[in-house]
Design an enzyme around this catalytic site. Structure first.
Site, PDB file in Angstrom:
ATOM      1  N   CYS A 153      -8.909 173.632  15.366  1.00 20.75           N
ATOM      2  CA  CYS A 153     -10.282 173.470  14.916  1.00 20.75           C
ATOM      3  C   CYS A 153     -10.510 174.281  13.674  1.00 20.75           C
ATOM      4  O   CYS A 153     -10.144 175.641  13.786  1.00 20.75           O
ATOM      5  CB  CYS A 153     -11.073 173.987  16.077  1.00 20.75           C
ATOM      6  SG  CYS A 153     -12.989 174.024  15.635  1.00 20.75           S
ATOM      7  N   PRO A 154     -11.057 173.843  12.508  1.00 24.99           N
ATOM      8  CA  PRO A 154     -11.316 174.598  11.333  1.00 24.99           C
ATOM      9  C   PRO A 154     -12.267 175.522  11.431  1.00 24.99           C
ATOM     10  O   PRO A 154     -12.189 176.726  10.941  1.00 24.99           O
ATOM     11  CB  PRO A 154     -11.407 173.555  10.091  1.00 24.99           C
ATOM     12  CG  PRO A 154     -11.793 172.219  10.936  1.00 24.99           C
ATOM     13  CD  PRO A 154     -11.149 172.186  12.301  1.00 24.99           C
TER      14      PRO A 154
END
EC number: 2.3.1.225
Length: 365
Positions: A153-154
């Site tokens: 997940c950025p």
């Protein structure tokens, strides 16, 4: 080597931009709600106290779960999944895939492995040089193998997996609650400012923009939140939802599903009082998982459940070829298995008693 190292450092620095963006938005929302709305806009003191209390509860839980999701690093793989030095040298020198697989099978004999590659081979990471446990995948962004990997997940600059999946679900939960509460409590003042009912004030921009931002994030988070709740109920990761895990008898998207209640317990734990707190309570060790599949596979070290349609003798014969369940598997399946076993023993006793009565009646006649 130096340019590569510099490029890697730049990539790691840039990866924090989404997290910094979220942090700035949250800080501004705190100022806009507490100062501009509650202190300068809301006239009632009682309403201020209620709004500030509820706001800070949701804010603390949101920040706590977000922090845990970001800074909980993925767990490292046990040494048992690393190749010994001699086998590692043989594997690197060997060019034929068939011989390499024989080396991996020899090392993986005592490991709790049920999944394979699409071609039926042992899952091995050439980058980390380890045998991949079930549900483990290599993350190119983190440059490591992650246990029960869901996705990278950025927005948290971290891999979501076994170590922090509960924190990620709670992060989605409390962020949705945070946005819903802001949108609901700001709505009446948003309408007043939008219709120019109160006189112009410096709080107008913050209140209007606060409602739009909260509503926008609420809509985007809601879809992601419902999707991951569905995944938890099915005991799947995002990767497994798009590509079903491959077992020895073929791919099965429900291979790790144990039923809705046990699927929930695997992520949130047995004690419900800790479900809503960002503390680690997930079941298992991250590298061995009970499955609903039962195959008479001599290479697998464990069997999970008794297959329907087999008599007791067949099950006992197959059990002689396998080792007992691991501790994490027993924790999940032990109670259900023993209940089934007790019912079977009761049925056998009843059948024996009925046969004895029938024989005695025939003798008397």
């Amino acid at each position: 080597m130096a340019p590569t190292h510099v490029l890697r450092c730049c990539q790691r620095g840039l990866a924090w931009i989404p997290v910094i963006f979220i942090a700035l938005v949250v800080c501004w929302s705190y100022y806009a709600y507490v100062v501009e709305l509650c202190l300068f806009t809301i006239p009632s003191s009682i309403e201020k106290v209620i709004y500030l209390t509820l706001f800070h509860v949701s804010f603390i839980m949101f920040v706590w779960s977000y922090w845990k999701t970001i800074f909980t690093r993925p767990a490292t793989l046990p040494k048992e999944f690393c190749l010994p030095r001699s086998e590692k040298e043989q594997y690197e020198k060997e060019q034929r895939p068939e011989t390499q697989q024989e080396i991996l099978k020899k090392v993986a004999t005592g490991l709790p492995l049920y999944t394979r590659t699409g071609a039926g081979a042992i899952r091995y990471c050439d980058r980390c040089q380890v045998i991949k446990p079930d549900r483990c995948h290599h993350c190119s962004a983190c440059d490591m193998c992650v246990l029960k990997m869901d996705h990278h997940c950025p927005w948290v600059n971290n891999c979501v997996g076994f170590s922090n999946y509960k924190f990620f679900i709670l992060f989605l939960t409390y962020s949705l609650v945070y946005c819903l509460f802001i949108a609901a409590s700001v709505l009446q003042y948003f309408i007043k400012f939008w219709t120019n009912d109160p006189p112009e004030s410096h709080a107008k921009f913050h209140v209007l923009f606060l409602f739009f931002v909260a509503a926008m994030f609420c809509i985007s988070i809601l879809s992601l939140f419902t999707y991951h709740l569905w995944l938890v109920g099915k005991n799947r990761s995002t990767i497994e939802a798009f590509r079903a895990p491959v077992f020895r008898n073929g791919p099965d998207k429900n291979g790790f599903s144990l039923g809705f209640c046990k699927n929930i317990a695997q992520v949130f734990g047995d004690q419900k009082k800790y479900w809503l707190l960002p503390v680690f309570t997930s079941q298992g060790d991250g590298f061995s998982f009970p499955t609903r599949l039962v195959t008479n596979d001599l290479e697998q070290p464990t069997e999970c459940l008794q297959p329907a349609g087999l008599d007791k003798g067949a099950v006992e014969n197959s059990a002689e070829k396998t080792t007992p369940l691991s501790e994490s598997q027993n924790h999940l399946l032990g109670s259900a298995y023993h209940i089934e076993e007790d019912h079977e023993e009761t049925d056998v006793l009843k059948s024996d008693e009925s046969e004895a009565v029938a024989i005695s009646i025939e003798n008397e006649s």
